[in-house]
Structure formats: C-alpha cells, structure tokens
Design a protein around this motif. Structure first.
Motif, mmCIF file in Angstrom:
data_model
loop_
_atom_site.group_PDB
_atom_site.id
_atom_site.type_symbol
_atom_site.label_atom_id
_atom_site.label_comp_id
_atom_site.label_asym_id
_atom_site.label_seq_id
_atom_site.Cartn_x
_atom_site.Cartn_y
_atom_site.Cartn_z
ATOM 1 N N GLN A 147 -92.645 51.263 26.123
ATOM 2 C CA GLN A 147 -91.689 50.222 25.770
ATOM 3 C C GLN A 147 -90.305 50.816 25.550
ATOM 4 O O GLN A 147 -89.308 50.283 26.033
ATOM 5 N N VAL A 158 -86.870 49.888 27.420
ATOM 6 C CA VAL A 158 -85.680 49.445 26.678
ATOM 7 C C VAL A 158 -84.472 50.267 27.100
ATOM 8 O O VAL A 158 -83.390 49.741 27.368
ATOM 9 N N SER A 201 -81.077 49.092 28.856
ATOM 10 C CA SER A 201 -79.820 49.336 28.129
ATOM 11 C C SER A 201 -78.790 49.920 29.077
ATOM 12 O O SER A 201 -77.642 49.457 29.160
ATOM 13 N N LEU A 258 -84.634 52.030 18.328
ATOM 14 C CA LEU A 258 -83.592 51.259 19.006
ATOM 15 C C LEU A 258 -82.239 51.956 18.902
ATOM 16 O O LEU A 258 -81.319 51.669 19.662
ATOM 17 N N ALA A 316 -81.208 53.224 22.077
ATOM 18 C CA ALA A 316 -80.535 52.264 22.958
ATOM 19 C C ALA A 316 -79.047 52.188 22.620
ATOM 20 O O ALA A 316 -78.192 52.116 23.513
ATOM 21 N N ALA A 375 -85.315 41.137 25.966
ATOM 22 C CA ALA A 375 -86.187 41.241 24.798
ATOM 23 C C ALA A 375 -87.476 40.457 25.029
ATOM 24 O O ALA A 375 -88.578 40.912 24.701
ATOM 25 N N LEU A 423 -89.662 42.234 27.683
ATOM 26 C CA LEU A 423 -90.347 43.447 27.213
ATOM 27 C C LEU A 423 -91.221 43.162 26.003
ATOM 28 O O LEU A 423 -91.832 44.061 25.444
ATOM 29 N N LEU A 446 -90.510 42.361 22.940
ATOM 30 C CA LEU A 446 -90.111 43.073 21.720
ATOM 31 C C LEU A 446 -90.428 42.247 20.481
ATOM 32 O O LEU A 446 -90.471 41.018 20.532
ATOM 33 N N ASP A 484 -86.763 43.964 16.684
ATOM 34 C CA ASP A 484 -86.248 44.734 17.810
ATOM 35 C C ASP A 484 -85.459 43.856 18.765
ATOM 36 O O ASP A 484 -84.408 44.247 19.275
ATOM 37 N N PHE A 499 -81.566 44.393 19.807
ATOM 38 C CA PHE A 499 -81.167 44.559 21.210
ATOM 39 C C PHE A 499 -80.111 43.524 21.591
ATOM 40 O O PHE A 499 -79.124 43.835 22.271
#
Ligand code: AMP
Ligand code: AMP
Ligand code: AMP
Ligand code: NA
Ligand code: NA
Ligand code: NA
Lengths: 97, 321, 321, 97, 321, 97
Positions: free
Chosen positions: B65, B69, B73, B130, B133, B251, B254, B256, B260, B264
């Motif tokens: 994951q 991400v 990003s 995160l 990211a 988001a 994925l 999330l 998270d 994001f």
C-alpha cells in the motif's frame, strides 16, 4: 590615499551567486556583502519576513580602479536586469594600509 | 457537515494561535517573530515528523500500500502543474503561471502537520508512513511547472535543467524531512527511545508558535498587498478544492483508512510556500512572488487550515463510510 | 526577616544564572546571547505562563475575587504614574519623567515569573489567575504616563492619543500573554493535555537562560553607563518599595492568600523594560532610554530579584500570618 | 549612467514608519533598509541588545534626481529632529538597467 | 576491532544527522541553519552537560580521583602546545603554528558530548564529573600556545598577557560550562528536580540539530577551501592519535573505569574550534583561521566522530581489560 | 547642509573595540556599526557561518570635518594593518537638524 570607484549594489539575495561568479571572472577579490537588506523598488516592498528568504535583498560593496568601472558595469547590467535592483557608483579615496 | 469536526478544528490550540497572529496584524500590533526563529520551528517540525514517520516505518516495514501511495503521490505532484498551467496562463503571464502551477502541485508541510494534529484531537488513527508521501510530493511539481513554462517559450535563460532538478530534489526542507525519515528507519526503536521526548513533548508547542508566525505573515501579506486581484483569490480558493478530488479518488482506489485518506487529500489540496518559492527565485526570477506566494500563503493556507480540513474530513468520511 | 526565604531565593537556579550573567560582564567575558534568542525566551515564557493561567481559569471559573483583583490592577497601574510624575518632574525633564512614571506604573513579567518560581520552590500555593492581573497592568500606565506629560505641555507632536492607546493595548507582549490566556481558557483540559509538556518541562530551563541574558544586559548597562546619577539610583530603589505598599494594602483588603498577595505585591513593585520602552520610543521619542530603561532594567530588576522578592514575601507573611 | 543624489539616513528603527510615509508622499518608491544598525551619537551608544529593540537603528539608502534633493531634505529634517540620527547626501552615478 | 562498536557509533542518531549535513553540502543543497541557532544549541548543550555534571558532583562529592583527573587535565592541556609548537613551526608560520597548537591542546565539547551519547547507547557507565575536566582543559592551551609563539619572536604587539589570560579563562563557553557546573553543585537535588526535564528531554534532539549544522559547516569548509594542503590534512589526522596516547596513559595510571578512561582520551584527542579561535582572533589576528579552524573543524572533528570514537573505545577496552 | 568627509570602514568584528577606543581618543562620538557583514578580501571569503563568529566583518560609518580626515586616517591605518579590511573616504553633505 588612492582614488577608486566605489560600487554599491542592492539586489535580491538570489543574485549573489551569479554576482560573485562575475567578480571572480573579473578578478575582483575584494568585496563585502550585507545580508538582510529590505527595501522597496519596482517590485514593491520586500518585507524580508518570508519563510523562504526569497524577499531578502543584499547590499554588496566593492571597488575598482578608476577607468575600469565600465567593464564591471557591463557585467552587472544583465544580472540586474534579470533580478532587479540598483547599482550606484561613487568616487572615493582608499586608505592604503 | 459535522459541526463537531468544525469545532474540534477551530478550538485546536495551534489554529487558535494562527488566529491570534492574524488578530495581531489586524489591530496593528508590533508583535513579530523575527528570523531565524520561524526557520527553527519549521526545521524542528520537519525533523520531528520525519523521524516519527521513520521509526513507524521501521516497525511496519514497507507495505504494498505504501508503495502505491508513493507512486500516486509522485504522479499527482507531477501532473497537477500540467493541468493547471494551460488554464492559469490565460490569466497570468508565463512565468507567473508556472510558479503558481508548481506551488499548487507541491505540498504544504504545515497544513499536513495541522491535519495530523486534528486527527490526534479526534483520536482518529493514521499511518505514520504518509510522511513519506509528503516528502515525495514536494519536488516533482517544481520540475514539471518549469518544464511547462519552457515548452511554451523559446527564450532560454535561467538555470539548466540539471541544476534545476538538483535544486528541486535537494532543497533544504525536502532534505531534512527525507533525511530524518531515513534516520528514523535506520535507528528504529533504539533511536525512538533516544529522541522520543524531543520529538513528542515539544511538537504541539512549536506548532503553536509556528502557526502564530504564519498568522502574522499571511495577514500582513493580505493587508499590505495591492496586487491581490479577484482572479488571484478565486484561483487560490478553487484550486485546492479541485485538487482534493483526485486525492479522494486515489484514497478510495487504494482503500486507505479514514485517517490516511484524509491526510492524502490534504497533501493534494495544499500549496507550497517554502520549497517552491526558494526554487522559483532561481529558476524563474521574473515570476512575481507577490502573486504566487501570496496565493499559497495568504489565501490557500488559511482557507485550508480553517475551512478545508473539516471539509476534507467530512468528504473522506462520506466516502469511507 | 527569615533567612530561609533569602537563601531559597538566592539558591534558586534562575537567580544563580542571573548572577552568572552579571559575573560574566564583570570579568569582561565575551559571553553574549544574541538576538533573537532572548526574544524567543520571552515569547515562550509569556506564552507558557499565559496558557497555564488560562487552563486554570477554565477550571476555577471567574470568581468575584478575580474581578476585584483585576479592577484594582487596572486602577493602580493607572494611578501610579499620576503620583510619580509630579515628584519625578522636579528632578528630570518632562519626557523623561513621563517615561519613568510609565515604566514603574507598568509591570515586569520576568520579575513575576521569578516570583512564581520562588513560590514553587517554597511550595506555597498561588492562583494561576493572577496572570490575568499581569496582563491587565501592562498598558494603563503607558497611557496615564503620557497623558500626564501632555497636560503639562502645550507642544503637541508625537502620536495622536488614539494611536497611542492602540500601541499600549496591543503591543506584542501584552497580546501574546492575553492571547495565550484566552486560548488556555478556551481549550481547557484538552488543550492542557496537548501542551502540558511544552509549557511545563521547558519552563525553568528557559527562565534560567533568559535570566542569564538579563544578567548580561543589566550588568553591561551599569558598566557602560555614564548617565547613572545618584538621583536615578535612589529613585530606582525607592519607587518599588513605595509601590509595594498599596500592593500589600489591596492584598489585605481582598483577603488574598499568602502566595497571591505576594504575587500581587511583586506586580506593583516591578517596572517594565520591554513593553513600555517600545511604546515610549514612538510616543515620546525625546525621552532618554539611557535613563528610564537603565533604572528599570539595571537597578530595579536586580534589586527586586535579589532583595525585593524575599522582602515582599516576608512582609506578606507578617500581614497574612 | 545617470547622475543621482544618494541619500543615506541612519536613525532609530522607530522612525521607519514615518520616513516610509514621507517617501510615499514624495513618490519615492525605491529605497533600501538595513536593520540592526548599532551606533553612537548624541544619545550615547546604542547597544542594540535591548529586549525591546528600542535601541536599534536602521540605515536607509535612497536616491533622487539632482536638483530634487532639497525637497527631500526638508521632509526629513523634522523627522530627524524628533528621533535623532543623521542624513548624508553624496553624488553618485546610477547604473541604468 | 569490535564491529559492534563501530556500528553503534555510526548508527547513532546524532552521527547520522552529521552525515546528513555533509550530504546536503555534497549535493549542493541550500540547507542551512542560520545563526544564532547553532549558538543556541551550543549554549544549551554546555548548560545541560555542565548542570548534569554539577548535580552528580553534589551527590558524590569531590573525590581524590577527581582531583587527580583535574590536575592531569590542566597539565596536559598546558603541555600539548609546548610539544606541538616546535614541530608545527617547521611547516607553518609562527602565528599559524601557535594557533594550531592551542587548538589541539584545548578540547572539543561536542566531540565529548557525542562520546557521552555513544556510552549511553552502549550502556557503559561513566562519571558525570568528567565534565569538570572538559571545563579545565579548555583554556590552558590557549595561554601556552601564545606564550610559545611569543618566546620565539621579539615583535611584541597583540594583547598583554594579563588580558590574554582573562580572555582564555573567561571566554563565553568556559563560563557557561563552569557556571552551570557550579550552579548544579549548589542547587543539588532540588535544582535537579527543577531542571531535569529541560536538561534531559531535549539533549539528544538538540545534539542532533547541532551535529546537522556541524556537518554542513565542516563539509562546506572542505568544499570551499583552497588552502587545504596535504601537510594540513596529515597533521589533522595524526595529532589526535598522538594525543590520545598520553590520555590513555593517564587513564590507566589513575585506574579510571572504562567509560571514564574513554571520555578522558576523547578530551585529549579533540581540538577546539569555538573557544580557541575566538581568543586567537584577538591575540594573534594574523594567524589564518583558514588553516587552524579548518584543521580542527573540517578534518579532526569528523575524523574523531566517525572513526576516532570507536577506535579510542577499542583501545580503552584493551587497556582496562 | 555642511560638507563632511564620510568614512566607511569594513574590518573583522574583532577590531571593533580597538576602533571604538580610537574614536573616543579623537572625540569622535558619532558613528554607526553594521554587524554581520560578510565579504572577501586578502584573507579569502568570510562566510560568517563559523561557530565562533570569527569570520564576521563589520561596517562602520562615521564622519569628520573636511581637513580633519588625515588624522583619523593615520589612527586607523595600523589597526587595519593588523586586522585587515578596507577604509574608504568620500565627500558628502550632512543634513543638519
Ligand atoms: N533608488 C533606490 N535606492 C536604494 N535602493 C533601491 C532603490 N531602488 C531599488 N532599491 C533596492 O533594490 C531592490 C530591488 O529593486 P527592484 O528590482 O526595483 O524591486 C529593492 O527592494 C530595494 O532594496
Ligand atoms: N557622524 C555619524 N556618522 C555615522 N552615524 C552616526 C553619526 N552620528 C550619529 N550616527 C548614528 O545615528 C544614531 C542616532 O544619533 P543620535 O540621535 O545623535 O544619538 C546613532 O546611534 C548612530 O547610529
Ligand atoms: N575592495 C573591497 N570592497 C569592499 N569590501 C572589501 C574590499 N576588500 C576587502 N573588503 C572587506 O574587508 C574584509 C577584510 O579584508 P581582507 O583583510 O583583505 O581579507 C573582507 O572580508 C571584505 O568584507
Ligand atoms: Na498540492
Ligand atoms: Na509596577
Ligand atoms: Na585536545
């Protein structure tokens, strides 16, 4: 005492590297830099309180022998054109030590 | 929209200190936080959040994951300017458009950190990774923004692309964040034990002081500015909302968690006023910081901190159910 | 007088660091704490003490006693210059007298904080809300001091009264103190949990560093000064003692606890060297800071910190004993 | 290069606002400010280490066209009278860019 | 040599931040930590380590061993320049040789602190009182270095010896360190309780930030320098190793514990780049900082932090069995 | 306006005490000091980022009456010889207030 031309350049801090490079090319090894100059000009007021330092100006002082000032002027002109700022030239006497 | 979230956000100490800063400017106080203190606060915050993220990564390892991400990003930060530039260049000059596009494609670390502090207050869990990211999204937009502006002009001048990339990838804040992240990963639990008090006990307090300064700076920018046009304000309010959408989409894609997904989205919606201007000043010195910094710092940042955060959280909750 | 109190005060780490600073100047050391570090320490201390006071207020609520304390704080700060000015103006010029009167009518936050640290050391309880009195007493004296000087002169010049009031009420330190107090009240226990480590763990240490700087600054002022006359020294020693009396009186009238009475007396006896000079420089630019700042900073402050605190505490104990 | 009169003003920081206002009234939009200047003058040594910043001076540099310097001088005179400080005027050449 | 020690040293967060700083310079990043922040970090570190040492001394009292350690510290710091100067003056000018000799005779507080942090990581005990040796070793070398250079020249000029001694003994960092040590001793357990959070919680974090700056400064010095000759590098690598030998000898003679012997050796091997240059700039203004500061800061310091510390610890372990 | 000789001295910060002492001896009570000047000269580039402040320069501005500049020059010469740095003298007009 010896006659010299005193240069005073005020320009954004970002221009310093380029100006130093041009000094090096002209074999100018003596100069001073004052950081943290704020000011106002064509681009408005530069408060200098930015987080990224981008609105800071610097003041550079240097000298040339009389007669050689024109070369330096021509070197500085395009840099000042890109970055903005001013350059003033005055007559001064240099205390030889 | 949930009134509780709005209140939690507004009654959070850091946001209140932001208001205090704005208030000080508004009443004409002489309050100021001279340099290099704000730089110190920002250095501390980047180091703390990077290190914390790194120690968490050292425990969880690098998951699929996370990789996804990071890929998105990178992609989004790169693409945002590509889409923004053509629109912006109808209203602004070439260099200004590129600088705005780069600012909005990149991220705002402090918005992210304020978002983290909101999640903490609401006790919503989130993954420390995160932060990676955040680090990844800072630079690509700088490069694509400038490339866009160069494509549309024959005038060369400015830095060569190679130097430009270096400037974008290795600028101070990216380096401190990434470096602390890696140091956190490498030192793991032993490093965590060493630095935990430093990284945790001061965090909220320094954030308060930093936001106090942000309030001062952004309000005086608004007060002083005579370049703030309606177009500028509009873009500064609309772009974050528009950019939040792909953030929410990724988001959701994925899968999330709420925390998270929220972070994001905040990354996508934020605009850079530290790393990007520093790079622009060298790469596009004729871009007017009175335009692009004012937008990111004086309009988008307060908007995000005050109204954006609760809004994005509300949307994320709708989405993640 | 109680030798234990004197020893407790002198052997308190912050006071010892103050001596270290004085010693450094005395032996001609190059030790210095460059700006903006002292500003940062002062910002931190004001924020910490304001916030702590605010969170306590959020628990106890606003009592009658607090209201009365604030009313008398306002009154005394306003009246002190009214009584001081006529006396001072026999010895000093008009502007200088007004500036001195304003300085002594106002308060010294650091003297207050050092007094708090003495109470903590002696484990004498005190009410957090007295911070509100500190905030209230900073500004009124500025206004009454200047009004006094203007009444006695036809020469206008200087700031208009309205701008002056703004300057006095919204100067940076008042704003940070009051702002943090209100933020502490608003965020209450949740804010306390957030910021407690920042506000508590660093407090004594930052106070030590700040007093180290105060020692350096006040000693070099004494060393450098050639304007220190006997009159000046005498006033700087007598005024705090005289002002302590109404302080004790009000404390007795309002039936304050030992700790609270002590802190209130310290507020009356202190003299401002941050907020007032900043305002005077604009309102009375021809007043000589070499006189009024030297008195407050280089004589009254050390006197209060070294001898005044134990003396006031002794008197309070006699009174409330 | 163009002849200009270079003004250099050193005065307490508190005077900045008023000087900037007077520049604005005279349509002087180009000037620089150096913060954190310490110095000595009629009011003794300004150490600049005060907690309240009151003893800090600033240095302001600006220019006028030759012939227009007298107006600016008259504007500055009362400000300097109130706050103290000095103003020096020199001849300089301005590098147009 | 023990690979575990090397790894422990290199994977210690402060050392990693040092590398981060060097890396930033190497890739041409704009990362910088502007003054006075590094000064603040150094002030904090000296205060914290001095105070901690003082509170420990207040518990253990002044032992015979401590007295002997201090006697040898004084002696070695005084003697190092006496032996170094004649050798150096074959390769460098008179003033430069004296400045180099003084730098290496004196000590590096940050190397010492990094060594302490390595011991903590390896959980090897050490006596807090060694901080007193750090304080004692800073100044004597300054005096003997200058005396050496004056003996070999008839040219007077420069400061009179009396002022020189004052400069050496009362320079800022010596004063803060010694002052905090004494304040720690005087306030004892009550002071410890007051300042413990400040002195402990921030320590590692501030050390990381300071070493980040040291990495930046030393790497840019190497990059920028055009005065770095092979001779200079050689001396900067050999002198610390040579000086470590008497350090080990004294440690063995006094029967110090592993941790103490290690710290004492580190003191001998370190070179000063704060206190000594500050004194030299006044006493020998014609000595070139491009030589002596570069050696101590840009070569010896990184060498000690990266390779020296594990090496000295390895040798100490051999010796103390 | 009054004619004056404007002195501009740039030198390492360590020289400040000695220069101030020489000013005192000559009864020069008006001067300004700008801290934090970086620069380049015979001793190479002074980055000013040292931990010990040793590489910082300062810029001092002061004035004398015309005719009295030579005395001051002679006082400054040996100081500049020891510490390095430059001194420039220009003609200026002083705005009396
Ligand atoms: N006439 C002037 N005198 C002194 N400084 C000036 C002047 N014009 C511009 N500057 C300085 O040069 C900087 C850049 O000017 P500009 O590119 O015109 O905005 C300004 O922020 C000022 O610090
Ligand atoms: N002759 C001078 N040359 C340079 N700066 C001066 C001179 N006289 C005064 N100043 C500066 O002006 C400030 C205010 O001067 P004064 O009002 O005379 O105390 C001083 O602190 C100095 O910074
Ligand atoms: N020609 C010059 N113009 C301006 N500043 C200079 C000049 N030469 C030297 N300096 C300044 O004086 C300092 C000391 O010079 P030096 O002793 O030659 O290294 C330098 O670091 C510069 O700040
Ligand atoms: Na973004
Ligand atoms: Na008072
Ligand atoms: Na050594």
């Amino acid at each position: 005492m010896q006659k010299v031309k005193r240069f005073e350049i005020i320009t954004p801090a970002a221009a310093l590297k380029e100006i130093m490079r041009s000094f090096r090319e002209r074999n100018i090894t003596g100069y001073s830099v004052i950081q943290d100059v704020t000011g106002s000009g064509d681009r408005g007021w530069q408060s200098g309180d930015e987080l990224s330092d981008i609105s800071k100006n610097i003041l550079i002082i240097t000298t040339t022998e009389p007669g050689k000032e024109h070369e330096l002027e021509e070197t500085l002109r395009p840099i000042l054109k890109r970055y903005g700022g001013v350059c003033m030239v005055t007559d001064a006497l240099w205390l030889k030590h | 929209m949930d009134a509780g979230i709005i209140a939690s956000n507004l009654l959070n100490a850091p946001v209140l200190f932001f208001f205090l800063g704005m208030f000080a400017v508004w009443v004409g106080s002489d309050l100021s936080i001279p340099q290099p203190l704000p730089k110190f606060f920002s250095l501390y915050l980047l180091m703390a959040i990077g290190f914390k993220g790194g120690t968490e990564l050292s425990k969880t390892g690098i998951s699929d994951q996370l990789v996804w991400v990071l890929v998105f990003s990178l992609l989004l930060s790169f693409l945002f300017p590509v889409f923004l530039y053509p629109v912006l260049s109808r209203f602004f000059g070439r260099s200004d458009s590129a600088a705005i596009a780069a600012s909005y494609g990149s991220v705002s670390a402090v918005t992210f950190i304020t978002a983290v502090s909101l999640l903490q207050k609401l006790q919503i869990p989130y993954a420390g990774y995160l932060v990676a990211a955040l680090a990844v999204m800072e630079s690509p937009a700088i490069i694509s923004g400038i490339v866009m502006s160069r494509k549309t002009s024959t005038n060369s001048g400015g830095l060569p692309l190679k130097e430009l990339i270096r400037e974008a990838v290795f600028n101070g804040s990216v380096l401190v964040l990434t470096g602390s992240l890696i140091i956190g990963m490498v030192t793991g639990t032993s490093g965590e034990a060493d630095l935990a008090p430093f990284v945790q006990y001061l965090f909220k307090g320094i954030l308060c002081l930093f936001l106090l300064d942000m309030g001062l700076v952004s309000a005086s920018r608004i007060k002083a500015s005579n370049t703030i046009s309606l177009t500028l304000v509009m873009f500064a309010l609309v772009i974050p909302l528009v950019q939040a959408i792909p953030g929410l989409g990724v988001a959701w894609l994925l899968n999330l968690s709420t925390g998270d997904a929220f972070l994001f989205t905040v990354l996508c919606a934020g605009a850079s006023y530290i790393a990007v201007p520093a790079a622009m000043r060298l790469a596009l010195p004729d871009a007017n910081p009175g335009i692009y910094v004012t937008m990111a710092l004086a309009i988008t940042f307060p908007f995000n901190v005050i109204a954006g955060l609760p809004l994005y959280l509300y949307l994320v909750k709708l989405l993640t159910g």
